[in-house]
Design an enzyme around this catalytic site. Structure first.
Site, mmCIF file in Angstrom:
data_model
loop_
_atom_site.group_PDB
_atom_site.id
_atom_site.type_symbol
_atom_site.label_atom_id
_atom_site.label_comp_id
_atom_site.label_asym_id
_atom_site.label_seq_id
_atom_site.Cartn_x
_atom_site.Cartn_y
_atom_site.Cartn_z
ATOM 1 N N ASP A 9 0.959 -1.115 -0.092
ATOM 2 C CA ASP A 9 0.474 0.198 -0.200
ATOM 3 C C ASP A 9 1.136 1.336 0.145
ATOM 4 O OD1 ASP A 9 -2.369 2.211 0.186
ATOM 5 O OD2 ASP A 9 -1.165 1.308 1.860
ATOM 6 N N ASP A 11 -0.163 4.776 1.111
ATOM 7 C CA ASP A 11 -0.306 5.694 2.247
ATOM 8 C C ASP A 11 -0.027 5.533 3.588
ATOM 9 O OD1 ASP A 11 -0.030 8.044 0.187
ATOM 10 O OD2 ASP A 11 -1.816 7.828 0.197
#
Length: 180
Positions: A9, A11
Site C-alpha cells: 500500500d 500511504d
C-alpha cells in the site's frame, strides 16, 4: 517459475500520512510528501531477496475532487524513482463506483499477478488499513499490517502486525524461503 511479490500500500506504508479524526490522509502537497524512515532499506533488501515490489493504492481523493491526478502522479513518480518499483497500480474510484480494483477487492493484485507472472500464494500484501489486509486475503496472499496508530485493527488479524515496513522484512524474507 512464477515470481514472488510484496504488494505495498502507498500511504502509511511507504510515505507519511497525516491523521485527522483518527483517519489517515495522504499528503496534499509535494512539500508534505515524505518517504517513511527505513522504507528504502526495506525495499532494497526485499528486491535483493528476489521479491518483485508492486504498489497497489486506492486514491479516491481524485474522484472526490480533493486531489489532482497530476499531484498523485508526482508522488508516484517519486516513489518509482527512489524505490525501484516493478509496478504501481492505482484505483482512482470511490466506494460507490463498485469497481473491482478498489481495495478491499483484489483486482489490482490479480492484475499485477497476471502482468508479472506472480504466484499469489507465495506473495505478501503489506498495508495499514483493513481494506489492504482484506484485499491480500482475497487474492490468496499472506498479509502484514503496519499499525500506524490510527486505532484500527483488521479482523481477522493479519499474519503479522508491525510498526513499519522495515520491521516486517525479516518475516517476509522467511516466508519466501523453502522449508528445510
Amino acid at each position: 517459475m512464477a515470481a514472488r511479490a510484496v504488494f505495498l500500500d502507498r500511504d502509511g506504508v511507504l510515505n507519511r500520512v497525516s491523521v485527522v479524526d483518527g483517519v489517515p490522509r495522504p499528503p496534499q502537497t509535494f512539500e508534505q510528501f515524505a518517504i517513511l524512515p527505513g522504507v528504502e532499506e526495506a525495499c532494497t533488501t526485499l528486491r535483493r531477496e528476489g521479491f518483485k515490489l508492486i504498489v497497489v493504492t486506492n486514491q479516491p481523493d481524485v474522484a472526490r475532487g480533493r486531489q489532482s491526478l497530476e499531484m498523485v502522479e508526482r508522488f508516484n513518480r517519486e516513489l518509482r524513482d527512489r524505490l525501484a518499483l516493478d509496478d504501481l497500480l492505482m484505483c482512482l474510484h470511490d466506494d460507490h463506483h463498485g469497481c473491482d480494483c478498489r481495495k478491499p477487492r483484489p483486482g489490482m493484485l490479480l492484475a499485477a499477478a497476471g502482468a508479472h507472472d506472480i504466484e499469489l500464494a507465495s506473495s505478501i500484501m503489506v498495508g495499514d488499513r483493513d481494506k489492504d489486509i482484506e484485499a491480500g486475503r482475497a487474492a490468496g496472499c499472506a498479509t502484514v499490517f503496519v499499525d500506524g496508530g490510527y486505532g484500527q485493527r483488521p479482523q481477522p488479524p493479519a499474519n503479522l502486525t508491525v510498526a513499519s515496513l522495515l520491521e516486517a522484512v525479516p518475516w517476509i524474507v522467511s516466508q519466501g524461503r523453502p522449508e528445510k
